[in-house]
Design a protein around this motif. Structure first.
Motif, short mmCIF file in Angstrom:
data_model
loop_
_atom_site.label_atom_id
_atom_site.label_comp_id
_atom_site.label_asym_id
_atom_site.label_seq_id
_atom_site.Cartn_x
_atom_site.Cartn_y
_atom_site.Cartn_z
N PRO A 41 0.83 -1.28 -0.12
CA PRO A 41 0.02 0.14 0.04
C PRO A 41 0.90 1.14 0.03
N THR A 42 0.51 2.05 -1.30
CA THR A 42 1.42 3.11 -1.04
C THR A 42 0.04 4.30 -1.61
N ASP A 43 0.73 5.54 -1.70
CA ASP A 43 -0.58 6.56 -2.28
C ASP A 43 -0.44 6.32 -3.75
N ALA A 44 0.71 6.13 -4.25
CA ALA A 44 0.56 5.95 -5.56
C ALA A 44 -0.33 4.60 -6.33
N SER A 45 -0.11 3.43 -5.45
CA SER A 45 -0.82 2.28 -5.68
C SER A 45 -2.20 2.55 -5.48
N LEU A 46 -2.67 3.17 -4.35
CA LEU A 46 -3.91 3.55 -4.28
C LEU A 46 -4.56 4.21 -5.29
N HIS A 47 -3.87 5.29 -5.75
CA HIS A 47 -4.28 6.29 -6.83
C HIS A 47 -4.58 5.30 -8.08
N LYS A 48 -3.55 4.56 -8.46
CA LYS A 48 -3.84 3.70 -9.66
C LYS A 48 -4.86 2.68 -9.40
N SER A 49 -4.97 1.97 -8.28
CA SER A 49 -6.11 0.98 -8.22
C SER A 49 -7.56 1.53 -8.20
N GLY A 50 -7.49 2.82 -7.58
CA GLY A 50 -8.76 3.64 -7.57
C GLY A 50 -9.12 4.26 -9.11
N PHE A 51 -8.30 4.50 -9.83
CA PHE A 51 -8.31 4.95 -11.30
C PHE A 51 -8.92 3.84 -12.25
N ILE A 52 -7.98 2.66 -12.06
CA ILE A 52 -8.47 1.48 -12.91
C ILE A 52 -9.95 1.18 -12.68
N SER A 53 -10.14 1.12 -11.29
CA SER A 53 -11.30 0.61 -10.69
C SER A 53 -12.64 1.67 -11.15
N MET A 54 -12.45 2.71 -11.24
CA MET A 54 -13.38 3.70 -11.91
C MET A 54 -13.46 3.56 -13.32
N VAL A 55 -12.27 3.14 -14.13
CA VAL A 55 -12.63 3.00 -15.60
C VAL A 55 -13.14 1.53 -15.65
N PHE A 56 -13.16 0.78 -14.81
CA PHE A 56 -13.86 -0.43 -15.10
C PHE A 56 -15.19 -0.61 -14.76
N LEU A 57 -15.58 0.38 -13.84
CA LEU A 57 -17.08 0.58 -13.59
C LEU A 57 -17.57 1.26 -14.54
N TYR A 58 -17.11 2.13 -15.19
CA TYR A 58 -17.79 2.89 -16.45
C TYR A 58 -17.91 1.84 -17.59
N LEU A 59 -16.96 1.08 -18.02
CA LEU A 59 -16.85 0.12 -18.95
C LEU A 59 -17.83 -1.00 -18.78
N MET A 60 -17.71 -1.42 -17.43
CA MET A 60 -18.87 -2.62 -17.15
C MET A 60 -20.08 -2.13 -17.17
N THR A 61 -20.48 -0.92 -16.83
CA THR A 61 -21.92 -0.51 -16.80
C THR A 61 -22.28 -0.41 -18.33
N LEU A 62 -21.55 0.21 -19.26
CA LEU A 62 -21.66 0.49 -20.57
C LEU A 62 -22.14 -1.07 -21.29
N ALA A 63 -21.17 -2.04 -20.86
CA ALA A 63 -21.18 -3.35 -21.30
C ALA A 63 -22.64 -4.02 -20.90
N ILE A 64 -22.94 -3.68 -19.57
CA ILE A 64 -24.23 -4.22 -19.23
C ILE A 64 -25.43 -3.50 -19.90
N VAL A 65 -25.44 -2.24 -19.91
CA VAL A 65 -26.42 -1.52 -20.76
C VAL A 65 -26.45 -2.14 -22.07
N LEU A 66 -25.43 -2.24 -23.01
CA LEU A 66 -25.56 -2.79 -24.25
C LEU A 66 -25.96 -4.15 -24.11
N PHE A 67 -25.58 -4.86 -23.53
CA PHE A 67 -25.89 -6.29 -23.62
C PHE A 67 -27.52 -6.29 -23.20
#
Length: 200
Positions: A41-67
């Motif tokens: 755990p570091t500030d950098a790893s927190l930022h990275k994991s948080g950013f990728i998780s946010m992008v995944f949430l948006y993409l997964m939401t889009l995928a679910i809606v389209l499906f």
């Protein structure tokens, strides 16, 4: 006088397949980043994991809606192609995905019903197996994630199994979408109404 001819949602199918594929790949990156932050755990790893998780949430939401939009459209086509077939209602086709417990088996039944009603070319053994494999991979992915959270958070073994199941489910649902869309395209193409003869 012209008739409106319904078409199989090919463009929508392609968009859903692409969104699902991108979301699955992003989930692998998300899981790796979250595990890295859990172990180091570091500030950098927190930022990275948080950013990728946010992008995944948006993409997964889009995928679910389209499906789900693709599924609703396919359900309507299936009902028109086979009016007497047992096809779930529009509300049940979508709503069952969001009802706890029922969402473990009802959506699979809906997809099978839509597939069978889409064309006489539906091959019960092969096509049902394809749907079952997709559904098994998807449910297993959810169960492995739940187990990892309870007993082995940060485990590389659980991470690899969960993400392998996620990729497998994404590939298999892409094939399910392709199969149902192809069946409907062929069936709808064979039932195009003939324009009435011009009056003499």
């Amino acid at each position: 006088m012209t008739s409106t001819v319904r078409k199989a949602p090919r463009t929508l199918a392609r968009c859903a397949q692409a969104a699902i594929a991108v979301a699955a790949v992003t989930d692998v990156l998300r899981a790796a980043a979250v595990r890295d932050h859990y172990l180091h755990p570091t500030d950098a790893s927190l930022h990275k994991s948080g950013f990728i998780s946010m992008v995944f949430l948006y993409l997964m939401t889009l995928a679910i809606v389209l499906f789900l939009v693709w599924l609703a459209w396919s359900r309507r086509n299936a009902q028109e192609l086979s009016p007497q077939a047992s096809v779930p209602s529009r509300g049940w086709t979508i709503g069952a995905w969001f009802i706890p417990v029922l969402n473990f088996f009802v959506p699979r039944q809906s997809v099978l019903g839509i597939g069978r009603a889409s064309s006489a070319s539906w091959q019960e053994k092969r096509d049902t197996t394809l749907v079952n494999l997709w559904w098994a991979a998807w449910i297993a992915h959810a169960l492995v994630l739940t187990a990892a959270g309870w007993v082995a958070q940060g485990s590389m073994a659980f991470l690899v199994v969960a993400e392998a199941l996620m990729i497998a489910a994404a590939v298999l649902v892409g094939l399910v979408i392709e199969r149902v869309t192809a069946l409907q395209s062929a069936a709808l193409g064979a039932t195009v109404p003939v324009a009435p003869l011009a009056q003499a």
